[in-house]
Design an enzyme around this catalytic site. Structure first.
Site, PDB file in Angstrom:
ATOM      1  N   MET A 160       0.851  -1.403   0.095  1.00 23.00           N
ATOM      2  CA  MET A 160       0.139   0.069   0.057  1.00 23.00           C
ATOM      3  C   MET A 160       0.823   1.264   0.197  1.00 23.00           C
ATOM      4  O   MET A 160       0.967   2.045   0.936  1.00 23.00           O
ATOM      5  CB  MET A 160      -1.160  -0.075   1.291  1.00 23.00           C
ATOM      6  CG  MET A 160      -0.080  -0.644   2.557  1.00 23.00           C
ATOM      7  SD  MET A 160      -1.506  -1.144   3.726  1.00 23.00           S
ATOM      8  CE  MET A 160      -1.867  -2.585   2.661  1.00 23.00           C
ATOM      9  N   PRO A 161       1.638   1.562  -1.331  1.00 22.26           N
ATOM     10  CA  PRO A 161       2.473   2.628  -1.166  1.00 22.26           C
ATOM     11  C   PRO A 161       1.553   4.008  -0.993  1.00 22.26           C
ATOM     12  O   PRO A 161       0.445   3.903  -1.526  1.00 22.26           O
ATOM     13  CB  PRO A 161       3.029   2.561  -2.544  1.00 22.26           C
ATOM     14  CG  PRO A 161       3.065   1.014  -2.913  1.00 22.26           C
ATOM     15  CD  PRO A 161       1.493   0.620  -2.282  1.00 22.26           C
ATOM     16  N   PHE A 162       2.316   4.941  -0.678  1.00 19.00           N
ATOM     17  CA  PHE A 162       1.827   6.269  -0.897  1.00 19.00           C
ATOM     18  C   PHE A 162       3.209   7.125  -1.431  1.00 19.00           C
ATOM     19  O   PHE A 162       4.114   7.412  -0.995  1.00 19.00           O
ATOM     20  CB  PHE A 162       1.521   7.059   0.650  1.00 19.00           C
ATOM     21  CG  PHE A 162       1.058   8.247   0.563  1.00 19.00           C
ATOM     22  CD1 PHE A 162      -0.221   8.636   0.102  1.00 19.00           C
ATOM     23  CD2 PHE A 162       2.027   9.600   0.826  1.00 19.00           C
ATOM     24  CE1 PHE A 162      -0.726   9.974   0.255  1.00 19.00           C
ATOM     25  CE2 PHE A 162       1.646  10.788   0.324  1.00 19.00           C
ATOM     26  CZ  PHE A 162       0.275  10.894   0.271  1.00 19.00           C
TER      27      PHE A 162
END
Lengths: 66, 66, 66, 66, 66, 66
Positions: A1-3
């Protein structure tokens, strides 16, 4: 779940170009790290040129020097 | 002296709702970590929906898909 | 799809306390803005006390003064 | 002169993978917005899984649920 | 190649003052850490007072209290 | 109540140098914008060189090229 946060100077990037950045960054995270695109967020910040400094001066003054 | 940054899409959050976020986050840090509210900062960023991507597309396109 | 970044000084917050922060911030966004918890991210950064300044000095020196 | 911050959970990304992210993001900014790679910065933050929350719980607990 | 982000409340900082901040921060990094100014970026964010909380309330309410 | 985040590559900055950065940034905000130092936060992030890219490559590879 990259940002991912992309900061660029505000110089007329279009909605289409922003959509290309969002797609490109997301695809990259899928390809390189096998991330799930549905939980990959990309936030683009456009920064006024007077608020971005480089070389000790605002970016427009920097460009005139170089 | 915590610093909290809350990023949300710009979709009509009111001043009252922002004040509730500020109060809620601050109270939480006091309760959980015994932080001093006077040195707890909360900064809210509202991000245009065309600047927020998820699933490889801008958020509005994502919502239409799902 | 909010993104929240919580910066605190590194002073022994436990995994349990971090989980309480994550739960509390997420619940708050659900309550105040009706956000979907499944797309609410909370990232906690712990910062060494020598890397956090307030009052013009690192935080430990600040506490000795006050 | 873009600045890009990529936050991912710390789960064993290699130096090679990080270099691919740096190259991919930079190439994207060159292609889409004609940015100068020499003034394009990419900073990768790896975040411990206990410090990243989604769905109101730390990411490892979230994965067990889903 | 430092990157510095300065967040202040939006209360009328002038272009001249922003240029002074950019110059001052850059000079400081050159003096203290011998950084190259040409690869030192400074980005200033002005935040509306209703979006900045301290003491559990928006900054304007905080000032009225103190 | 400014918040300043200084990101530098991790290359041996000492506690003394960090304290000088904290003091210098705080003094600057007092001088230029008449900010209160007691509510001025400075957070320094040191980033591993493999996590910082410029010119499309990690910073160490970039330095070898130039």
């Amino acid at each position: 779940m990259p940002f991912v946060n992309v900061k660029i100077t505000r110089e007329g990037a279009t909605s289409q170009q922003k959509a290309e950045l969002i797609k490109g960054v997301t695809d990259l995270l899928v390809q390189v790290l096998d991330k799930n695109p549905a939980t990959t967020f990309v936030v683009i910040d456009e920064v006024a040129t007077e608020d971005w400094g480089v070389g000790g001066v605002p970016v427009e003054a920097f460009r005139e020097q170089t």
